[in-house]
Design an enzyme around this catalytic site. Sequence first.
Site, mmCIF file in Angstrom:
data_model
loop_
_atom_site.group_PDB
_atom_site.id
_atom_site.type_symbol
_atom_site.label_atom_id
_atom_site.label_comp_id
_atom_site.label_asym_id
_atom_site.label_seq_id
_atom_site.Cartn_x
_atom_site.Cartn_y
_atom_site.Cartn_z
ATOM 1 N N SER A 15 20.525 4.839 88.173
ATOM 2 C CA SER A 15 20.972 6.100 87.589
ATOM 3 C C SER A 15 21.985 6.763 88.505
ATOM 4 O O SER A 15 21.696 7.039 89.674
ATOM 5 C CB SER A 15 19.785 7.041 87.383
ATOM 6 N N HIS A 38 23.166 3.494 84.651
ATOM 7 C CA HIS A 38 22.438 4.434 83.798
ATOM 8 C C HIS A 38 23.099 5.806 83.938
ATOM 9 O O HIS A 38 23.183 6.359 85.036
ATOM 10 C CB HIS A 38 20.981 4.463 84.277
ATOM 11 N N ASP A 40 23.095 9.664 82.880
ATOM 12 C CA ASP A 40 22.212 10.713 82.350
ATOM 13 C C ASP A 40 23.011 11.903 81.848
ATOM 14 O O ASP A 40 23.622 12.634 82.633
ATOM 15 C CB ASP A 40 21.255 11.185 83.452
ATOM 16 N N MET A 42 22.841 15.528 80.259
ATOM 17 C CA MET A 42 21.903 16.653 80.089
ATOM 18 C C MET A 42 22.679 17.886 79.624
ATOM 19 O O MET A 42 23.808 18.096 80.058
ATOM 20 C CB MET A 42 21.205 16.968 81.413
ATOM 21 N N HIS A 71 21.838 7.637 78.722
ATOM 22 C CA HIS A 71 20.557 8.277 78.430
ATOM 23 C C HIS A 71 20.838 9.729 78.053
ATOM 24 O O HIS A 71 21.169 10.552 78.914
ATOM 25 C CB HIS A 71 19.658 8.172 79.678
ATOM 26 N N MET A 73 19.806 13.264 77.221
ATOM 27 C CA MET A 73 18.740 14.279 77.257
ATOM 28 C C MET A 73 19.344 15.551 76.679
ATOM 29 O O MET A 73 19.626 16.526 77.388
ATOM 30 C CB MET A 73 18.243 14.465 78.687
ATOM 31 N N MET A 142 9.406 7.520 79.864
ATOM 32 C CA MET A 142 9.753 8.352 81.031
ATOM 33 C C MET A 142 8.574 8.356 82.013
ATOM 34 O O MET A 142 7.437 8.602 81.620
ATOM 35 C CB MET A 142 10.047 9.793 80.605
ATOM 36 N N ASP A 180 11.828 5.019 83.649
ATOM 37 C CA ASP A 180 12.849 5.856 84.282
ATOM 38 C C ASP A 180 12.164 7.033 84.966
ATOM 39 O O ASP A 180 11.502 7.833 84.302
ATOM 40 C CB ASP A 180 13.819 6.347 83.198
ATOM 41 N N GLY A 202 17.332 5.997 90.497
ATOM 42 C CA GLY A 202 18.462 6.824 90.899
ATOM 43 C C GLY A 202 18.489 7.040 92.390
ATOM 44 O O GLY A 202 19.255 6.410 93.126
HETATM 45 C C1 DX5 Z 1 15.624 12.047 85.006
HETATM 46 C C2 DX5 Z 1 16.649 10.983 84.705
HETATM 47 C C3 DX5 Z 1 16.549 9.808 85.562
HETATM 48 C C4 DX5 Z 1 16.710 10.111 87.035
HETATM 49 C C5 DX5 Z 1 16.080 9.026 87.830
HETATM 50 O O1 DX5 Z 1 15.585 12.972 84.006
HETATM 51 O O2 DX5 Z 1 16.548 10.547 83.369
HETATM 52 O O3 DX5 Z 1 17.421 8.768 85.150
HETATM 53 O O4 DX5 Z 1 18.033 10.236 87.415
HETATM 54 O O5 DX5 Z 1 16.208 9.384 89.169
HETATM 55 P P1 DX5 Z 1 15.074 8.972 90.211
HETATM 56 O O6 DX5 Z 1 15.057 7.486 90.255
HETATM 57 O O7 DX5 Z 1 15.552 9.595 91.474
HETATM 58 O O8 DX5 Z 1 13.778 9.534 89.718
HETATM 59 ZN ZN ZN Z 2 17.618 8.696 82.857
#
Ligand code: DX5
Ligand code: ZN
Length: 228
Positions: A15, A38, A40, A42, A71, A73, A142, A180, A202
Site C-alpha cells: 500500500s 495498492h 488507497d 479516501m 482500494h 474507501m 479488512m 489489508d 503498507g
Molecule cells: C487502511 C488501508 C490500508 C493501509 C495498510 O485503511 O486500506 O491499505 O494503508 O497499511 P498498513 O499495512 O500500515 O496497515
Molecule cells: Zn487498502
Amino acid sequence: MIYTNSMPQIEISPSILSADFANIESELNSISNADWAHIDVMDYHFVPNLTFGGPVVERYIKVNPIKSDVHLMIENPDRWAIDYAQMGADSVTFHNLAVSAPVRLARVLRKIGCKAAIALRPAEPVEPLFDILDEFDMVLIMTVEPGFGGQKFLEHQMPKVRRLRNFITKNNLNTNIQVDGGITSKNVHLAAESGANVFVAGSAVFLASDPAKEISAIRQNASDAYQD
Ligand code: DX5
Ligand code: ZN
C-alpha cells in the site's frame, strides 16, 4: 487443511499510503518485485481521512511499473468506481457498506476489463456474499478499521477468512482473498494459514530500510505457511 484443490497463488500488494507521495515514481520502482501497487483512495466521508482522487491516481497508474490495485474507501462507489477502471486500474475494490448495487457495479467493471473486488469492514459478516461470490475476482477482508496505515493487525478476522476459503474451495471457485491492515512478514503466516492469498502491507514495506526485501520476506513466510 483448508486447500483441498490447488493452492491459490500468493500475491503481494504494498500500500502506497505509507510511501513518500512527493517521490511516488521512485517509491513505486522500489516495489517492482511485488505483484500489485495498492492505491488507497479516501474521501473524508466513508473514512475519516483523505488521500487523493482521479487525476492523481491516473498519474500514479501511468508511472506504476506493476499492476494497480485501487482500494476505494469512498461513498457512492456506484458513481465513481468506473472512472478508475477507465483510467487503467487493473483491479478496483469497493466497500460493501458503501455500494448500492454491487453485482451491477462488478459487472460493469469486468466488462471494461478490470477486476472487481468487494471489501468488508471488521464487523461485517462474509456469509451474505456467498450467493454472489462468482461476481467478484476478489474479496477484501479488512484486518484493521479502514482509514489509516500503521494500525495493529486484527487477528479476530481470521475465522472469517477461513470460512470464506472453505466456501471457495468447496464450490470450486477461484475468488482471491485479500487481507489489508497491519500485515508484516512477522504475522503474515496467520492470514496465509487461514486461507488468504493476496497480502496488502503498507507501513511494513515502505517504512522498511529495504522495501523489496520485506516484500520477499512476506512472500516467503506466506508460502511457508501454506506448506505447513
Ligand atoms: C487502511 C488501508 C490500508 C493501509 C495498510 O485503511 O486500506 O491499505 O494503508 O497499511 P498498513 O499495512 O500500515 O496497515
Ligand atoms: Zn487498502
